[in-house]
Enzyme design. Structure first.
Site, PDB file in Angstrom:
ATOM      1  N   ASN A  21       0.903  -0.969  -0.088  1.00 13.64           N
ATOM      2  CA  ASN A  21       0.025   0.012  -0.017  1.00 13.64           C
ATOM      3  C   ASN A  21       0.873   1.217   0.091  1.00 13.64           C
ATOM      4  OD1 ASN A  21      -0.862  -2.220   1.789  1.00 13.64           O
ATOM      5  ND2 ASN A  21      -2.564  -0.923   2.217  1.00 13.64           N
ATOM      6  N   CYS A  22       2.007   1.171   0.791  1.00 13.91           N
ATOM      7  CA  CYS A  22       2.937   2.193   1.145  1.00 13.91           C
ATOM      8  C   CYS A  22       3.611   2.746  -0.139  1.00 13.91           C
ATOM      9  CB  CYS A  22       3.674   2.054   2.119  1.00 13.91           C
ATOM     10  SG  CYS A  22       2.814   1.379   3.423  1.00 13.91           S
TER      11      CYS A  22
ATOM     12  N   THR B 207     -10.878  -9.927  20.747  1.00 11.42           N
ATOM     13  CA  THR B 207     -12.051  -8.968  20.653  1.00 11.42           C
ATOM     14  C   THR B 207     -13.049  -9.388  21.979  1.00 11.42           C
ATOM     15  OG1 THR B 207     -13.273 -10.555  19.477  1.00 11.42           O
ATOM     16  CG2 THR B 207     -11.997  -9.007  18.150  1.00 11.42           C
TER      17      THR B 207
ATOM     18  N   TYR C 163      -9.867 -12.729  17.163  1.00 12.87           N
ATOM     19  CA  TYR C 163      -8.878 -11.432  17.330  1.00 12.87           C
ATOM     20  C   TYR C 163      -9.021 -10.435  16.227  1.00 12.87           C
ATOM     21  CZ  TYR C 163      -6.686 -14.597  20.783  1.00 12.87           C
ATOM     22  OH  TYR C 163      -6.623 -15.342  21.920  1.00 12.87           O
ATOM     23  N   ALA C 164      -8.502  -9.444  16.558  1.00 18.16           N
ATOM     24  CA  ALA C 164      -8.344  -8.372  15.338  1.00 18.16           C
ATOM     25  C   ALA C 164      -6.933  -7.652  15.683  1.00 18.16           C
ATOM     26  CB  ALA C 164      -9.609  -7.573  15.526  1.00 18.16           C
TER      27      ALA C 164
ATOM     28  N   ASP D  84      -5.603  -1.492  11.253  1.00 18.82           N
ATOM     29  CA  ASP D  84      -6.248  -0.124  11.082  1.00 18.82           C
ATOM     30  C   ASP D  84      -7.576  -0.338  11.560  1.00 18.82           C
ATOM     31  OD1 ASP D  84      -3.902   0.568   9.586  1.00 18.82           O
ATOM     32  OD2 ASP D  84      -5.096   1.192   7.867  1.00 18.82           O
TER      33      ASP D  84
ATOM     34  N   LYS E 206      28.479  16.379  18.539  1.00 20.12           N
ATOM     35  CA  LYS E 206      27.147  16.513  19.479  1.00 20.12           C
ATOM     36  C   LYS E 206      26.213  16.320  18.426  1.00 20.12           C
ATOM     37  CE  LYS E 206      29.023  19.851  22.648  1.00 20.12           C
ATOM     38  NZ  LYS E 206      29.155  21.255  22.795  1.00 20.12           N
TER      39      LYS E 206
HETATM   40  P1  FAD Z   1      -5.033  -3.280   4.754  1.00 20.29           P
HETATM   41  O1  FAD Z   1      -3.773  -3.441   4.653  1.00 20.29           O
HETATM   42  O2  FAD Z   1      -5.949  -2.122   4.340  1.00 20.29           O
HETATM   43  O3  FAD Z   1      -5.563  -4.665   4.538  1.00 20.29           O
HETATM   44  C1  FAD Z   1      -7.158  -5.042   4.656  1.00 20.29           C
HETATM   45  C2  FAD Z   1      -7.595  -5.905   3.677  1.00 20.29           C
HETATM   46  O4  FAD Z   1      -8.927  -6.618   4.118  1.00 20.29           O
HETATM   47  C3  FAD Z   1      -8.040  -5.142   2.399  1.00 20.29           C
HETATM   48  O5  FAD Z   1      -7.392  -5.612   1.097  1.00 20.29           O
HETATM   49  C4  FAD Z   1      -9.427  -5.334   2.226  1.00 20.29           C
HETATM   50  O6  FAD Z   1      -9.854  -5.545   0.943  1.00 20.29           O
HETATM   51  C5  FAD Z   1      -9.606  -6.722   2.921  1.00 20.29           C
HETATM   52  N1  FAD Z   1     -10.978  -6.724   3.456  1.00 20.29           N
HETATM   53  C6  FAD Z   1     -11.777  -5.900   4.117  1.00 20.29           C
HETATM   54  N2  FAD Z   1     -13.037  -6.425   4.424  1.00 20.29           N
HETATM   55  C7  FAD Z   1     -13.116  -7.735   3.927  1.00 20.29           C
HETATM   56  C8  FAD Z   1     -14.005  -8.750   4.116  1.00 20.29           C
HETATM   57  N3  FAD Z   1     -15.351  -8.397   4.613  1.00 20.29           N
HETATM   58  N4  FAD Z   1     -13.764  -9.764   3.251  1.00 20.29           N
HETATM   59  C9  FAD Z   1     -12.643 -10.070   2.813  1.00 20.29           C
HETATM   60  N5  FAD Z   1     -11.546  -8.940   2.724  1.00 20.29           N
HETATM   61  C10 FAD Z   1     -11.763  -7.848   3.496  1.00 20.29           C
HETATM   62  N6  FAD Z   1       1.556   3.027   6.559  1.00 20.29           N
HETATM   63  C11 FAD Z   1       2.853   3.475   6.974  1.00 20.29           C
HETATM   64  O7  FAD Z   1       3.132   3.129   7.891  1.00 20.29           O
HETATM   65  N7  FAD Z   1       3.733   4.036   6.043  1.00 20.29           N
HETATM   66  C12 FAD Z   1       3.505   4.422   4.849  1.00 20.29           C
HETATM   67  O8  FAD Z   1       4.110   4.986   4.112  1.00 20.29           O
HETATM   68  C13 FAD Z   1       2.041   4.211   4.452  1.00 20.29           C
HETATM   69  N8  FAD Z   1       1.680   4.599   3.323  1.00 20.29           N
HETATM   70  C14 FAD Z   1       0.373   4.295   2.909  1.00 20.29           C
HETATM   71  C15 FAD Z   1      -0.053   4.537   1.708  1.00 20.29           C
HETATM   72  C16 FAD Z   1      -1.381   4.277   1.218  1.00 20.29           C
HETATM   73  C17 FAD Z   1      -1.762   4.998  -0.206  1.00 20.29           C
HETATM   74  C18 FAD Z   1      -2.300   3.621   2.100  1.00 20.29           C
HETATM   75  C19 FAD Z   1      -3.455   3.277   1.337  1.00 20.29           C
HETATM   76  C20 FAD Z   1      -1.782   3.333   3.178  1.00 20.29           C
HETATM   77  C21 FAD Z   1      -0.375   3.579   3.849  1.00 20.29           C
HETATM   78  N9  FAD Z   1       0.025   3.364   4.905  1.00 20.29           N
HETATM   79  C22 FAD Z   1       1.202   3.469   5.317  1.00 20.29           C
HETATM   80  C23 FAD Z   1      -1.136   2.542   6.097  1.00 20.29           C
HETATM   81  C24 FAD Z   1      -0.905   1.075   5.886  1.00 20.29           C
HETATM   82  O9  FAD Z   1      -0.887   0.482   4.523  1.00 20.29           O
HETATM   83  C25 FAD Z   1      -2.056   0.471   6.676  1.00 20.29           C
HETATM   84  O10 FAD Z   1      -1.956   0.929   8.026  1.00 20.29           O
HETATM   85  C26 FAD Z   1      -2.044  -1.008   6.708  1.00 20.29           C
HETATM   86  O11 FAD Z   1      -1.848  -1.501   5.233  1.00 20.29           O
HETATM   87  C27 FAD Z   1      -3.190  -1.559   7.517  1.00 20.29           C
HETATM   88  O12 FAD Z   1      -3.025  -2.966   7.714  1.00 20.29           O
HETATM   89  P2  FAD Z   1      -4.391  -3.495   7.739  1.00 20.29           P
HETATM   90  O13 FAD Z   1      -4.191  -5.238   7.596  1.00 20.29           O
HETATM   91  O14 FAD Z   1      -5.138  -3.191   8.904  1.00 20.29           O
HETATM   92  O15 FAD Z   1      -5.321  -3.325   6.514  1.00 20.29           O
END
Ligand code: FAD
Length: 566
Positions: free
Chosen positions: A41-42, A273, A279-280, A283, A435
């Site tokens: 994503n990043c 949870t 568990y969760a 984001d 320093k």
């Molecule tokens: P995600 O990585 O978003 O994954 C969640 C996944 O769950 C998604 O693919 C979604 O499609 C899937 N999903 C959701 N609901 C369902 C469902 N009901 N059934 C099936 N699948 C489902 N963070 C940094 O620390 N540094 C950075 O430089 C940075 N840059 C970023 C740039 C961008 C453009 C973006 C969008 C984010 C960035 N982030 C960055 C944030 C970082 O990517 C997120 O914090 C991280 O990906 C969170 O992980 P996650 O697993 O919670 O969610």
């Protein structure tokens, strides 16, 4: 054991891989509603900006490689629509075929991420308005920009992703405007640090409009009219909506799992949870901030990955590891600058009623006599009682990441400003000074805490009375090149011989370029019997950035009269 994971990117894919490393015999199924798993994503804004040229580089794993390496059943384009906690099942829809089925679990892990905010403004669904969250969004934006020979972009929101998109679109040759509702960009940092970055953004020819809300959109031929709350209508070829995200709690809410005050999925310290079998991570959750003690969301890849490891350990080995929470260490490249933050900004400490002192320092990224040393600003906040470090923000052109990581690590470990003084760093002229800027931040903070240095801040000058004395101790040529209105000039090196020119019994406010000479002047005056002497934190440089950002005189129109807004 049968583990099901919802979401296959940062948190979900990491949890799945760790589960397999801990439990070779388990059945592991990971559901992902999108086409891709474990993508970067990043890196997405940099692919749009052509910095990353090869699209394949965005994929850390594919469904096939993940399955081969970890023996995990990866089900892409499959949306989990509901959880039945009593029967311990999830319902999934294979989106390409419409097939609906149930899958049982022993333990379920949710990592559904966050959803980009998309307020119900008129015209928001018009063609050419995009949010950026995944590879599909990236492909849409990139092909739209390339195929339509886009010239003008409006980026709505001056957060981390908004700024990355603004930079990348600008580097593609687009004329870029950033519209920000708040009075500064980068909400997690304090205004003085944001002001430095804002000045840099403007200097690169980007139109930055603060305190401005978008009220609607209207398609106008191939373009989009963006209406602002100040009555202005701005025409764009493409609009990037980057106004924040919110935790995706849809499944959790449907399953009647507890959500918290920050609107994320509530988890305990084991990332469990309100249902012990679910568990969760990532984001979607909220967790207690270690500094304020208040529940908050963290939208960062590092914490999501670290939670994933802890979560998998707890799922397989039975709640053996506690999550300590995130201090939201974040960094972003903004053209030639880098800015980063760790801990809780002063403005948020104020809201949380946590008393603190702020100190700004400016030092070279490495020894000044070695080529290309660049100035770096560090702002720290610390406790007035014991010096505990509460936040650090760094902005500069070189070596920002290194200093931020060191400061972040001190904050995480509940260290104090005295630890910054003792911090031993690797030094040779190309890398630092004897320093380091981190040591310097500690020295200045110690002087403040021990009352050897009294500081005042850029925004306190308006409280001064004509009776007060504002003393500029820079060289005369520096003073003549630009000064704070009302200041008299006595260069530091002449201060002892001209001390008689300064009346006693008055409040004396000193400033120099960055703060060091002001401190030396303050020591001379204090030890010569002057009682009320203080020094401008961050010096003239910081004052200039902050006041420029407050001033109408430095609006974009004046700096770039040729910029075509319509
Ligand atoms: P995600 O990585 O978003 O994954 C969640 C996944 O769950 C998604 O693919 C979604 O499609 C899937 N999903 C959701 N609901 C369902 C469902 N009901 N059934 C099936 N699948 C489902 N963070 C940094 O620390 N540094 C950075 O430089 C940075 N840059 C970023 C740039 C961008 C453009 C973006 C969008 C984010 C960035 N982030 C960055 C944030 C970082 O990517 C997120 O914090 C991280 O990906 C969170 O992980 P996650 O697993 O919670 O969610």
């Amino acid at each position: 054991m049968k583990y099901i994971i919802v979401g296959a990117v940062a948190g979900g894919a990491s949890t799945a891989a760790r589960l397999r490393r801990l439990d070779e015999q388990a059945e592991i199924i990971i559901f992902e509603k999108g086409e891709h798993i474990s993508f970067a994503n990043c890196g997405l804004p940099y692919y749009i900006g052509d910095v990353i040229k090869d699209r394949n580089k965005l994929f850390v794993q594919t469904a096939t490689s993940f399955n081969k390496r970890f023996n995990i059943d990866v089900r892409v384009t499959t949306l989990v629509t509901s959880i039945n906690r009593e029967r311990k099942t999830v319902t999934a829809v294979k989106q390409t075929t419409g097939e609906i089925y149930e899958e049982t679990y022993d333990k379920l892990i949710l990592s559904p991420g966050a959803e980009p905010a998309r307020p119900p403004l008129p015209g928001i669904s018009s063609e050419g308005i995009f949010t950026l969250r995944n590879v599909q969004d990236t492909d849409y934006i990139k092909s739209y920009v390339l195929q339509n020979h886009i010239k003008k972009a409006v980026v709505i929101g001056g957060g981390f992703i908004g700024l990355e998109m603004a930079e990348n679109l600008h580097e593609l040759g687009l004329q870029v405007t950033i519209i920000e509702l708040g009075s500064q960009i980068l909400a997690p940092v304090d205004f003085p640090i944001a002001a430095i970055v804002q000045q840099h953004i403007r200097s690169r020819g980007v139109n930055l409009q603060l305190n401005t809300a978008v009220t609607g959109f209207e398609k106008n031929g191939p373009q989009i009219d963006v209406t602002l709350n100040n009555g202005e209508v701005m025409t764009a070829d493409v609009v990037i909506l980057s106004i924040g995200v919110r935790p995706d709690t849809r499944l959790a809410v449907q399953a009647e799992l507890k959500t918290g005050t920050a609107r994320g999925i509530w988890v305990n310290e084991y990332l469990q949870t309100s249902d012990p079998d679910i568990y969760a991570v990532g984001d979607a959750i909220e967790f207690k901030n270690p500094i304020t003690g208040q529940s908050m969301n963290t939208y960062l890849a590092g914490p999501a990955n670290k939670q994933a490891r802890i979560c998998a350990n707890n799922v397989v080995l039975g709640n053996i590891q506690k999550y300590q929470g995130s201090i939201n260490t974040a960094i972003v490249k903004v053209f030639e600058m880098t800015v980063g933050t760790a801990g809780t900004a002063s403005k948020h400490l104020k809201v949380a009623n946590i008393s603190h002192i702020v100190s700004n320092t400016q030092n070279g990224s490495h020894a000044g006599y070695y080529p290309d040393s660049k100035q770096m600003n560090i702002q720290i906040a610390f406790s007035p009682s014991d010096g505990r470090l509460l936040s650090a923000q760094v902005a500069g052109y070189d070596g920002v990441d290194k200093r931020l990581d060191v400061l972040s690590s001190f904050i995480q470990q509940n260290k104090t400003i005295y630890d910054l003084i003792d911090y031993e760093h690797a030094y040779a002229p190309p890398y630092s000074s004897a320093k380091d800027p981190v040591n310097m931040a500690g020295f200045v903070a110690e002087n403040i805490l021990l009352n050897r240095l009294k500081v005042f801040y850029w925004n306190e000058l308006e409280d001064f009375t004509p009776e007060d004395i504002l003393l500029d101790v820079r060289r005369i040529n520096e003073y003549e090149a630009g000064k704070i209105p009302g200041a008299i000039n006595i260069p530091l090196d002449e201060l002892r011989s001209r001390i008689g020119e300064i009346p006693t019994g008055k409040n004396i406010y000193i400033y120099c370029e960055a703060g060091l000479r002001g401190y030396l002047a303050q020591r001379i005056l204090k030890q010569s019997g002057y009682r009320h002497v203080s020094n401008l934190s961050g010096g003239y440089n910081l004052w200039k950035n902050c006041t420029a950002e407050h001033s109408e005189a430095l609006t974009f129109k004046k700096q770039h009269p040729s910029f075509d807004r319509v």
